[in-house]
Design a protein around this motif. Structure first.
Motif, mmCIF file in Angstrom:
data_model
loop_
_atom_site.group_PDB
_atom_site.id
_atom_site.type_symbol
_atom_site.label_atom_id
_atom_site.label_comp_id
_atom_site.label_asym_id
_atom_site.label_seq_id
_atom_site.Cartn_x
_atom_site.Cartn_y
_atom_site.Cartn_z
ATOM 1 N N ILE A 55 -32.904 -37.960 -37.230
ATOM 2 C CA ILE A 55 -34.367 -38.045 -37.145
ATOM 3 C C ILE A 55 -35.017 -36.919 -37.947
ATOM 4 O O ILE A 55 -34.859 -35.736 -37.610
ATOM 5 N N TYR A 101 -32.555 -48.516 -35.691
ATOM 6 C CA TYR A 101 -32.019 -48.348 -34.324
ATOM 7 C C TYR A 101 -31.224 -49.585 -33.895
ATOM 8 O O TYR A 101 -30.245 -49.487 -33.166
ATOM 9 N N GLY A 122 -34.482 -45.827 -42.822
ATOM 10 C CA GLY A 122 -35.693 -46.455 -42.293
ATOM 11 C C GLY A 122 -36.912 -45.626 -42.637
ATOM 12 O O GLY A 122 -36.891 -44.399 -42.541
ATOM 13 N N SER A 123 -37.963 -46.342 -43.062
ATOM 14 C CA SER A 123 -39.206 -45.673 -43.425
ATOM 15 C C SER A 123 -40.350 -46.564 -42.961
ATOM 16 O O SER A 123 -40.141 -47.748 -42.658
ATOM 17 N N ARG A 124 -41.555 -45.974 -42.955
ATOM 18 C CA ARG A 124 -42.704 -46.816 -42.621
ATOM 19 C C ARG A 124 -42.954 -47.832 -43.741
ATOM 20 O O ARG A 124 -43.684 -48.786 -43.557
ATOM 21 N N ILE A 153 -33.749 -41.691 -40.389
ATOM 22 C CA ILE A 153 -35.120 -42.041 -40.018
ATOM 23 C C ILE A 153 -36.086 -41.122 -40.743
ATOM 24 O O ILE A 153 -36.080 -39.899 -40.507
ATOM 25 N N THR A 190 -38.515 -36.924 -38.827
ATOM 26 C CA THR A 190 -39.978 -37.127 -38.783
ATOM 27 C C THR A 190 -40.661 -35.825 -38.349
ATOM 28 O O THR A 190 -39.990 -34.886 -37.885
ATOM 29 N N ASN A 192 -38.999 -41.158 -31.214
ATOM 30 C CA ASN A 192 -37.942 -41.679 -32.110
ATOM 31 C C ASN A 192 -36.568 -41.553 -31.440
ATOM 32 O O ASN A 192 -35.785 -42.510 -31.436
ATOM 33 N N TYR A 196 -38.500 -48.144 -38.569
ATOM 34 C CA TYR A 196 -37.444 -47.357 -37.928
ATOM 35 C C TYR A 196 -36.653 -48.254 -36.956
ATOM 36 O O TYR A 196 -35.442 -48.101 -36.793
#
Ligand SMILES: NC(=O)C1=CN([C@@H]2O[C@H](COP(=O)(O)OP(=O)(O)OC[C@H]3O[C@@H](n4cnc5c(N)ncnc54)[C@H](OP(=O)(O)O)[C@@H]3O)[C@@H](O)[C@H]2O)C=CC1
Ligand SMILES: O=C1OC[C@@H](O)[C@H](O)[C@H]1O
Length: 369
Positions: free
Chosen positions: A96, A86, A45-47, A12, A98, A106, A82
């Motif tokens: 995680i 999950y 996973g990314s924005r 993440i 972030t 998260n 993200y």
């Protein structure tokens, strides 16, 4: 035992530390003598999906020269959120990476999806947030651990053995310093070390490192027979006026019958390369050199009963990480815990995360007062 069962990691966020961690997952475990673990980077996973794909491409192209298992990223999926990580049934555990204030939401979302979680330090922004995660991990019966990688480095085991064996006599005090001059004035306000909304300041970011040495050497000392938490004797923070976060923090801990630890963090001044951690004992000192997060050398300097002299004997020990940065050791711990059906690590138990998180709550509440 050589295992074929892979632990499938979902990463993440695509920032600085996620890159280092994911690269370490790809290091062949046999290079560190681990034959019972196997990791795979299964999803990122990314924005933004472009950033996730860039991250994967980078991992594929920036392979270290040797000892990297290329196949373990071949099928990696890039997600532009993200949530998709999950909810991916082909992911076993979520890492995680972030900024701190997002760790709680998260990790909560991952645990609720039934995924095991390895969450970067500091675990959360408060003990209250951490307690909620622990409650959910227990309810869902899923693994949860704070990513304090220094706990798992080979040098930590070696240093613990020296201090806990009593070879240097009783511990008198420990000094631990993590200071880097990040030149915060040169950075935009939006940098996570500066912006309070991103958990800025030296304590939350750097504090876990002085804390880990104090916890491993004093809290876990055989003389701390009931595992009693220390008292926080005093603390002080110097406030960085531009944003109100702490430029530096200092705090003194006392474990009755064991010793005291003076902990220091600073984001406006460099610390010393030599002696990031100094453990002063009855018969001599143990001194660590290099980065407090990942030192590779320690010295034992024994002294006579009348105090230090120029003739004191000095022994030096090098305990390097054979390949990668060294985050692979915490990943191996996650592998073994999950394999063995554990939801908590004995070497990084929730209660010890709670103790450190509790200091941060107290120190931040006291501030510069
Ligand atoms: N164990 C260790 O040695 C280290 C641990 N850390 C810890 O890891 C965490 C992340 O640090 P680091 O990697 O240096 O941070 P970065 O700023 O480099 O990366 C953070 C990532 O989080 C994602 N993100 C989600 N929301 C935000 C937001 N609002 N603002 C900024 N980023 C956001 C972004 O990824 P995306 O755009 O892909 O969603 C971003 O790239 C911190 O909690 C820190 O304490 C940091 C350094 C070393
Ligand atoms: O964990 C860390 O270790 C290295 C530092 O540079 C970084 O700020 C911190 O997050």
């Amino acid at each position: 035992m050589v295992t074929s069962r892979r632990l499938r990691w979902g990463i993440i966020a695509t920032g600085n530390i996620s890159v280092k961690f994911a690269k370490d997952l790809l290091v062949d475990p046999s290079t560190r003598g681990a034959f019972d673990v196997a990791h795979r980077v299964a999803a990122v996973g990314s924005r933004s999906v472009r950033s996730a794909q860039r991250f994967i491409d980078r991992l594929k192209t920036e392979r270290q020269t040797s000892g990297v298992l290329e196949s373990e990223i071949e099928q990696c999926k890039a997600y532009g959120s993200y949530d998709e990580v999950y909810d991916d049934p082909e992911v076993d555990v979520i890492y995680i990476g972030t900024p701190h204030p997002l760790h709680h939401s998260n990790a909560k979302r991952a645990l609720e999806a039934g995924k095991a979680v390895l969450c970067e330090k500091p675990f959360t922004m408060s003990v209250g947030e951490l307690d909620e995660l622990i409650r959910i991990a227990k309810e869902k019966k899923v693994f949860l651990m704070e990513a304090v990688w220094t706990r798992f480095l080979p040098i930590m085991f070696r240093v613990q053995e020296v201090i806990h064996s009593g070879k240097l006599g009783k511990v008198k005090r420990l000094f631990a310093d993590f200071s880097i001059d990040f030149n915060p004035d040169d950075w935009p306000y939006s940098w996570r070390m500066i912006d309070p909304a991103l958990g800025g300041g030296s304590l939350l970011d750097m504090g876990p490192y002085p804390a880990v040495w104090a916890m491993m050497l004093l809290h876990r000392h055989p003389f701390n027979t009931n595992g009693k938490p220390p008292s926080l004797v005093f603390s002080h923070q110097t406030i960085y006026k531009r944003s109100g976060v702490d430029a530096n923090s200092r705090w003194l801990l006392n474990w009755d019958g064991v010793g005291q630890a003076m902990c220091v963090t600073d984001m406006t001044a460099h610390g010393t390369h030599y002696g990031c951690v100094i453990v002063t004992c009855e018969k001599g000192d143990l001194i660590l050199d290099g980065s407090i997060a990942r030192p590779s050398t320690f010295h034992i300097i024994t002294r006579g009963k009348d105090g230090p002299t120029a003739d004191d004997e000095k022994e030096t020990f090098n305990v390097p990480v054979p390949a990668g940065v060294g985050m692979c050791y915490e990943a191996d711990e996650v592998y073994r815990c999950i394999r063995d059906g554990k939801i908590e690590s004995e070497r990084m138990p929730w209660e010890e995360s709670r103790i450190v998180q509790g200091w941060f709550d107290e120190i931040r509440a006291a501030g510069s007062g």
